[in-house]
Design a protein around this motif. Structure first.
Motif, PDB file in Angstrom:
ATOM      1  N   PRO A  97      91.123  38.801 -10.080  1.00  0.00           N
ATOM      2  CA  PRO A  97      91.712  40.146 -10.169  1.00  0.00           C
ATOM      3  C   PRO A  97      93.004  40.282  -9.346  1.00  0.00           C
ATOM      4  N   LEU A  98      93.059  39.625  -8.186  1.00  0.00           N
ATOM      5  CA  LEU A  98      94.280  39.653  -7.381  1.00  0.00           C
ATOM      6  C   LEU A  98      95.436  39.015  -8.145  1.00  0.00           C
ATOM      7  N   TYR A  99      95.174  37.871  -8.769  1.00  0.00           N
ATOM      8  CA  TYR A  99      96.214  37.208  -9.554  1.00  0.00           C
ATOM      9  C   TYR A  99      96.666  38.100 -10.709  1.00  0.00           C
ATOM     10  N   ALA A 100      95.731  38.761 -11.357  1.00  0.00           N
ATOM     11  CA  ALA A 100      96.066  39.658 -12.468  1.00  0.00           C
ATOM     12  C   ALA A 100      96.949  40.806 -11.980  1.00  0.00           C
ATOM     13  N   ILE A 101      96.626  41.355 -10.824  1.00  0.00           N
ATOM     14  CA  ILE A 101      97.444  42.441 -10.260  1.00  0.00           C
ATOM     15  C   ILE A 101      98.847  41.944  -9.939  1.00  0.00           C
ATOM     16  N   LEU A 102      98.949  40.751  -9.353  1.00  0.00           N
ATOM     17  CA  LEU A 102     100.272  40.198  -9.042  1.00  0.00           C
ATOM     18  C   LEU A 102     101.091  39.983 -10.316  1.00  0.00           C
TER      19      LEU A 102
ATOM     20  N   SER B  31      95.962  28.135  -2.666  1.00  0.00           N
ATOM     21  CA  SER B  31      96.047  29.549  -2.279  1.00  0.00           C
ATOM     22  C   SER B  31      97.310  29.820  -1.478  1.00  0.00           C
ATOM     23  N   MET B  32      97.720  28.889  -0.623  1.00  0.00           N
ATOM     24  CA  MET B  32      98.948  29.085   0.142  1.00  0.00           C
ATOM     25  C   MET B  32     100.173  29.023  -0.766  1.00  0.00           C
ATOM     26  N   ALA B  33     100.182  28.098  -1.723  1.00  0.00           N
ATOM     27  CA  ALA B  33     101.298  28.029  -2.666  1.00  0.00           C
ATOM     28  C   ALA B  33     101.420  29.338  -3.445  1.00  0.00           C
ATOM     29  N   ALA B  34     100.292  29.860  -3.923  1.00  0.00           N
ATOM     30  CA  ALA B  34     100.305  31.119  -4.673  1.00  0.00           C
ATOM     31  C   ALA B  34     100.765  32.282  -3.793  1.00  0.00           C
ATOM     32  N   ALA B  35     100.314  32.296  -2.537  1.00  0.00           N
ATOM     33  CA  ALA B  35     100.695  33.377  -1.620  1.00  0.00           C
ATOM     34  C   ALA B  35     102.191  33.358  -1.330  1.00  0.00           C
ATOM     35  N   VAL B  36     102.722  32.196  -1.022  1.00  0.00           N
ATOM     36  CA  VAL B  36     104.152  32.096  -0.708  1.00  0.00           C
ATOM     37  C   VAL B  36     104.973  32.418  -1.946  1.00  0.00           C
TER      38      VAL B  36
ATOM     39  N   ILE C 299     100.105  40.202   3.417  1.00  0.00           N
ATOM     40  CA  ILE C 299      98.758  40.376   2.859  1.00  0.00           C
ATOM     41  C   ILE C 299      98.330  39.102   2.136  1.00  0.00           C
ATOM     42  N   LEU C 300      99.247  38.527   1.370  1.00  0.00           N
ATOM     43  CA  LEU C 300      98.931  37.308   0.627  1.00  0.00           C
ATOM     44  C   LEU C 300      98.708  36.114   1.554  1.00  0.00           C
ATOM     45  N   LEU C 301      99.481  36.027   2.628  1.00  0.00           N
ATOM     46  CA  LEU C 301      99.278  34.947   3.599  1.00  0.00           C
ATOM     47  C   LEU C 301      97.933  35.093   4.308  1.00  0.00           C
ATOM     48  N   PHE C 302      97.552  36.328   4.617  1.00  0.00           N
ATOM     49  CA  PHE C 302      96.239  36.574   5.217  1.00  0.00           C
ATOM     50  C   PHE C 302      95.133  36.150   4.253  1.00  0.00           C
ATOM     51  N   TRP C 303      95.285  36.494   2.981  1.00  0.00           N
ATOM     52  CA  TRP C 303      94.324  36.080   1.950  1.00  0.00           C
ATOM     53  C   TRP C 303      94.232  34.556   1.897  1.00  0.00           C
ATOM     54  N   ALA C 304      95.381  33.865   1.900  1.00  0.00           N
ATOM     55  CA  ALA C 304      95.382  32.392   1.848  1.00  0.00           C
ATOM     56  C   ALA C 304      94.687  31.812   3.076  1.00  0.00           C
TER      57      ALA C 304
END
Length: 190
Positions: A39-44, A118-123, A139-144
């Protein structure tokens, strides 16, 4: 020196892994599951569509697919080359750790694919959307970081595996962001 570093890594793993408790196991198993954050990816992707349009979204989806393919396959290549035992398969500690993952998928692994992807996607996502959402990258870095730590919690990666995966993922995310920026400038800005 390498032996001392690996010993410290093992000690840190045992400590961090030992912080877990059955109360939190379900949450960390959910965090470490590959599809929890769909769902996070879909929102992004929706935010990218809203801010940049369909054409840019299609180029970005292709770039993301190439980035994940690159990080995943590089991770697998390194895992087959380095041959470091996973904590759950390490005879010296496997009986004294909290192993709660479904399985110890392979006996050897370096570095963490979860951490790198996850880090690649966050960055990547954070940088693409930075002009519109300044703090989203944090927020994305925290998630990663949570996804990466979950691999220690469930007992399948040492801290150095996580650090190496996150570093590789950050570099890959930044590199693919630059590639994407060039592609969008060349094909969308015309």
């Amino acid at each position: 020196m390498l032996d001392k570093l690996l010993d410290l890594d093992t000690e840190l793993f045992v400590y961090l892994n030992g912080l877990g408790s059955p109360t939190w196991d379900g949450m960390w198993l959910a965090i470490t599951h590959e599809f929890t954050f769909a769902p996070l990816y879909a929102i992004l992707l929706f935010l990218i569509y809203r801010k940049l349009g369909w054409k840019a979204l299609l180029f970005i989806i292709v770039t993301i697919a190439l980035m994940i393919l690159f990080t995943d396959q590089t991770t697998n290549l390194v895992k087959r080359s380095v041959l470091r035992f996973r904590p759950c398969a390490c005879d010296e500690i496997k009986d004294s750790i909290r192993f709660i993952a479904e399985r110890c998928s392979s006996n050897r692994s370096f570095f963490s694919g979860h951490a790198s992807n996850s880090m690649a996607a966050a960055v990547f996502g954070g940088l693409v959307l930075r002009p519109y959402f300044k703090n989203l990258i944090f927020i994305l870095l925290f998630w990663a970081f949570l996804v990466a730590y979950s691999r220690i919690y469930v007992g399948v990666h040492f801290p150095i595996d996580i650090l190496a995966g996150m570093t590789f993922g950050a570099l890959a995310g930044f590199g693919f962001y630059k590639l994407n920026k060039y592609i969008l400038k060349r094909f969308i800005s015309e």
